[in-house]
Design a protein around this motif. Structure first.
Motif, PDB file in Angstrom:
ATOM      1  N   VAL A   2     -17.727  -2.822   4.834  1.00  0.00           N
ATOM      2  CA  VAL A   2     -17.019  -4.093   4.994  1.00  0.00           C
ATOM      3  C   VAL A   2     -16.632  -4.660   3.635  1.00  0.00           C
ATOM      4  CG1 VAL A   2     -17.247  -6.485   5.770  1.00  0.00           C
ATOM      5  CG2 VAL A   2     -18.093  -4.622   7.212  1.00  0.00           C
ATOM      6  N   ARG A   3     -17.537  -4.590   2.698  1.00  0.00           N
ATOM      7  CA  ARG A   3     -17.274  -5.156   1.370  1.00  0.00           C
ATOM      8  C   ARG A   3     -16.165  -4.389   0.651  1.00  0.00           C
ATOM      9  NH1 ARG A   3     -22.997  -6.404  -1.506  1.00  0.00           N
ATOM     10  NH2 ARG A   3     -21.592  -7.505  -2.940  1.00  0.00           N
ATOM     11  N   ARG A   4     -16.173  -3.057   0.796  1.00  0.00           N
ATOM     12  CA  ARG A   4     -15.106  -2.263   0.175  1.00  0.00           C
ATOM     13  C   ARG A   4     -13.744  -2.606   0.778  1.00  0.00           C
ATOM     14  NH1 ARG A   4     -18.949   1.937   0.435  1.00  0.00           N
ATOM     15  NH2 ARG A   4     -18.002   2.706   2.381  1.00  0.00           N
ATOM     16  N   HIS A   5     -13.728  -2.731   2.120  1.00  0.00           N
ATOM     17  CA  HIS A   5     -12.462  -3.039   2.796  1.00  0.00           C
ATOM     18  C   HIS A   5     -11.937  -4.401   2.361  1.00  0.00           C
ATOM     19  CE1 HIS A   5      -9.492  -2.769   6.038  1.00  0.00           C
ATOM     20  NE2 HIS A   5      -9.713  -4.058   6.232  1.00  0.00           N
ATOM     21  N   GLU A   6     -12.810  -5.385   2.296  1.00  0.00           N
ATOM     22  CA  GLU A   6     -12.375  -6.724   1.923  1.00  0.00           C
ATOM     23  C   GLU A   6     -11.926  -6.778   0.467  1.00  0.00           C
ATOM     24  OE1 GLU A   6     -15.586  -9.286   3.045  1.00  0.00           O
ATOM     25  OE2 GLU A   6     -14.993  -9.287   5.172  1.00  0.00           O
ATOM     26  N   TYR A  60       0.837  -1.191   0.000  1.00  0.00           N
ATOM     27  CA  TYR A  60       0.000   0.000   0.000  1.00  0.00           C
ATOM     28  C   TYR A  60       0.880   1.253   0.000  1.00  0.00           C
ATOM     29  CZ  TYR A  60      -4.135  -2.768   1.384  1.00  0.00           C
ATOM     30  OH  TYR A  60      -5.170  -3.674   1.451  1.00  0.00           O
ATOM     31  N   ALA A  61       0.425   2.276  -0.729  1.00  0.00           N
ATOM     32  CA  ALA A  61       1.135   3.565  -0.706  1.00  0.00           C
ATOM     33  C   ALA A  61       0.857   4.323   0.584  1.00  0.00           C
ATOM     34  CB  ALA A  61       0.718   4.410  -1.908  1.00  0.00           C
ATOM     35  N   ARG A  62      -0.318   4.097   1.178  1.00  0.00           N
ATOM     36  CA  ARG A  62      -0.687   4.684   2.473  1.00  0.00           C
ATOM     37  C   ARG A  62      -1.226   3.570   3.356  1.00  0.00           C
ATOM     38  NH1 ARG A  62      -3.105   8.217  -1.078  1.00  0.00           N
ATOM     39  NH2 ARG A  62      -5.152   7.325  -0.588  1.00  0.00           N
ATOM     40  N   ARG A  63      -1.110   3.765   4.655  1.00  0.00           N
ATOM     41  CA  ARG A  63      -1.569   2.735   5.579  1.00  0.00           C
ATOM     42  C   ARG A  63      -3.067   2.501   5.408  1.00  0.00           C
ATOM     43  NH1 ARG A  63       1.566   0.798   9.307  1.00  0.00           N
ATOM     44  NH2 ARG A  63       0.745  -0.573  10.934  1.00  0.00           N
ATOM     45  N   PRO A  64      -3.504   1.268   5.187  1.00  0.00           N
ATOM     46  CA  PRO A  64      -4.932   1.022   4.989  1.00  0.00           C
ATOM     47  C   PRO A  64      -5.710   1.241   6.276  1.00  0.00           C
ATOM     48  CG  PRO A  64      -3.744  -1.061   5.140  1.00  0.00           C
ATOM     49  CD  PRO A  64      -2.703   0.028   5.114  1.00  0.00           C
ATOM     50  N   PRO A  65      -6.987   1.631   6.159  1.00  0.00           N
ATOM     51  CA  PRO A  65      -7.794   1.828   7.367  1.00  0.00           C
ATOM     52  C   PRO A  65      -8.041   0.508   8.081  1.00  0.00           C
ATOM     53  CG  PRO A  65      -9.161   1.936   5.402  1.00  0.00           C
ATOM     54  CD  PRO A  65      -7.738   1.871   4.923  1.00  0.00           C
ATOM     55  N   SER A  66      -8.393   0.606   9.347  1.00  0.00           N
ATOM     56  CA  SER A  66      -8.714  -0.597  10.119  1.00  0.00           C
ATOM     57  C   SER A  66      -9.952  -1.273   9.546  1.00  0.00           C
ATOM     58  CB  SER A  66      -8.964  -0.232  11.585  1.00  0.00           C
ATOM     59  OG  SER A  66      -7.821   0.366  12.154  1.00  0.00           O
ATOM     60  N   ARG A  67     -10.018  -2.561   9.773  1.00  0.00           N
ATOM     61  CA  ARG A  67     -11.179  -3.320   9.303  1.00  0.00           C
ATOM     62  C   ARG A  67     -12.445  -2.794   9.998  1.00  0.00           C
ATOM     63  NH1 ARG A  67     -11.471  -8.690   7.355  1.00  0.00           N
ATOM     64  NH2 ARG A  67      -9.281  -8.986   7.953  1.00  0.00           N
ATOM     65  N   PRO A  68     -13.474  -2.379   9.247  1.00  0.00           N
ATOM     66  CA  PRO A  68     -14.701  -1.873   9.888  1.00  0.00           C
ATOM     67  C   PRO A  68     -15.458  -2.990  10.589  1.00  0.00           C
ATOM     68  CG  PRO A  68     -15.000  -2.041   7.518  1.00  0.00           C
ATOM     69  CD  PRO A  68     -13.559  -2.351   7.777  1.00  0.00           C
ATOM     70  N   ARG A  69     -16.114  -2.634  11.671  1.00  0.00           N
ATOM     71  CA  ARG A  69     -16.941  -3.619  12.362  1.00  0.00           C
ATOM     72  C   ARG A  69     -18.204  -3.902  11.560  1.00  0.00           C
ATOM     73  NH1 ARG A  69     -17.158  -2.613  18.867  1.00  0.00           N
ATOM     74  NH2 ARG A  69     -14.935  -2.962  19.290  1.00  0.00           N
TER      75      ARG A  69
END
Length: 377
Positions: free
Chosen positions: A84-88, A63-72
């Motif tokens: 959730v679907r976007r993160h996955e 990743y060029a930037r730190r990815p966000p935390s996994r959403p609950r």
């Protein structure tokens, strides 16, 4: 010896700190023995460590930037939650880059996952045909106090080997049902050279200024020890989020004349050779490299017995002194013993210089190669 493709997959390629230093050292050691090594980071480092002009291994960051935390996941819609679907989807896309690297590797490749956060991406990648080794670089007790405990059990349960840092920690993971567990110690970060003359009236601490490293506890202990040995200085090397608070604590305790906040050092051996005693006041540790470094410069160590890795390195009353975790009065008493007794400092320092050689880098590297051969069978 079989020459292999070896991948180290960690949170970052070159984050300043113990895991980053270990990862860089092991990658270099294995590359030096003819293996083709690639170090993969999930995200860019917060505090980058200089790898030099031409490190003997390739590096890749997903990743060029730190990815966000996994959403609950929201209870009613769960995996249908758009966030959730976007993160996955982003994770699968990044993991596809890992799959491409692994598929291009020669047969017999080894994937060493140095941190469990990174394993979340490796778990999505195609590792078929390769050995996967997961690592936990902290003590069992430290992991159990964090979210990493459940993630280690989830993401490492099916890897070919989970490596703890000591037999004691490996046994405790086995009780938790991790039947694939073993252990591997950290190697000496550098070859023992010119030892400290142990003539300076300096006690040194080296590490990040954070709650976990317990420098606040060290200052409390120093407030007990310093009046009993006038003329000694506590030199604290490091930076971190707790620095302002620690400087205020130092002032409140009236220690400003005997405490030197010396900042981060790029010359750890030099900082150690300029001291006569090393102190580790951490609340939790794994297998602290800085203890190995201190002993490799012949500096006797005082430490909180906060993890199996600490007592694996230091033998109490032989080559150093151990205090019960968090017991600042006991830590102070051990410091005063060494500060007041030159002969004891020399005896323990010389023993430390001898005993630490059991973590010789070549010997530890051979153990890794033997593990690779065993897991391939």
């Amino acid at each position: 010896m079989t020459q292999r493709d070896i991948f180290f997959v960690g949170n970052e390629v070159n984050e300043l700190g113990g895991v980053g230093r270990w990862q860089t050292q092991m990658a270099g050691l294995l590359a030096g023995r003819g293996h083709r090594v690639t170090v993969v980071g999930i995200a860019p480092p917060h505090h980058p460590m200089d790898l030099g002009d031409r490190p003997p291994f390739e590096t890749v960051t997903l990743y060029a930037r730190r990815p966000p935390s996994r959403p609950r996941r929201r209870r009613l819609i769960g995996s249908l939650d758009p966030a959730v679907r976007r993160h996955e989807a982003h994770m699968r896309s990044a993991a596809s880059r890992l799959s491409a690297l692994f598929r291009a590797a020669r047969p017999g490749a080894v994937i060493i996952v140095t941190q469990v956060w990174a394993m979340e991406w490796v778990a999505l990648a195609d590792t078929a045909g390769h050995t996967v080794i997961g690592m936990t670089h902290e003590s069992f007790d430290t992991a159990r106090k964090s979210s990493r405990f459940a993630r280690v059990k989830k993401y490492y349960k099916d890897v070919d080997r989970l490596l703890a840092l000591t037999q004691e920690d490996a046994d405790r993971w086995a009780v938790e049902g991790m039947n694939n567990v073993g252990f591997m110690p950290n190697p000496l970060p550098f070859t023992p050279g010119t030892p400290s003359p142990r003539t300076e009236k300096v006690v040194v601490s080296i590490g990040r200024l954070s709650h976990e490293k317990g420098v606040d506890l060290l200052l409390d202990a120093w407030a007990e020890a310093a009046p009993k040995q006038p003329g000694w200085t506590l030199r604290i090397h490091g930076t971190g989020e707790a620095e302002e608070q620690l400087r205020q604590q130092c002032a409140d305790l009236g220690l400003e004349d005997s405490v030197d906040f010396a900042g981060q050092t790029d010359d750890v051996p030099g900082a150690l050779r300029a001291s006569s005693v090393f102190v580790l006041s951490s609340r939790g540790e794994g297998f602290p490299l800085v203890l190995l470094e201190a002993m490799a410069t012949g500096v006797p160590c005082v430490a909180f017995d906060c993890a199996p890795g600490v007592r694996e390195i230091i033998t109490h009353e032989e080559d150093g002194l151990l205090a019960r975790p968090g017991n600042t009065f006991e830590l102070a008493r051990h410091l005063v013993r060494l500060m007041s007794d030159e002969r004891l400092r020399d005896t323990m320092g010389d023993r430390a210089l001898h005993s630490v050689r059991r973590f010789d880098p070549e010997a530890v590297t051979r153990r890794w190669e033997e593990l690779f051969d065993f897991l391939e069978r």
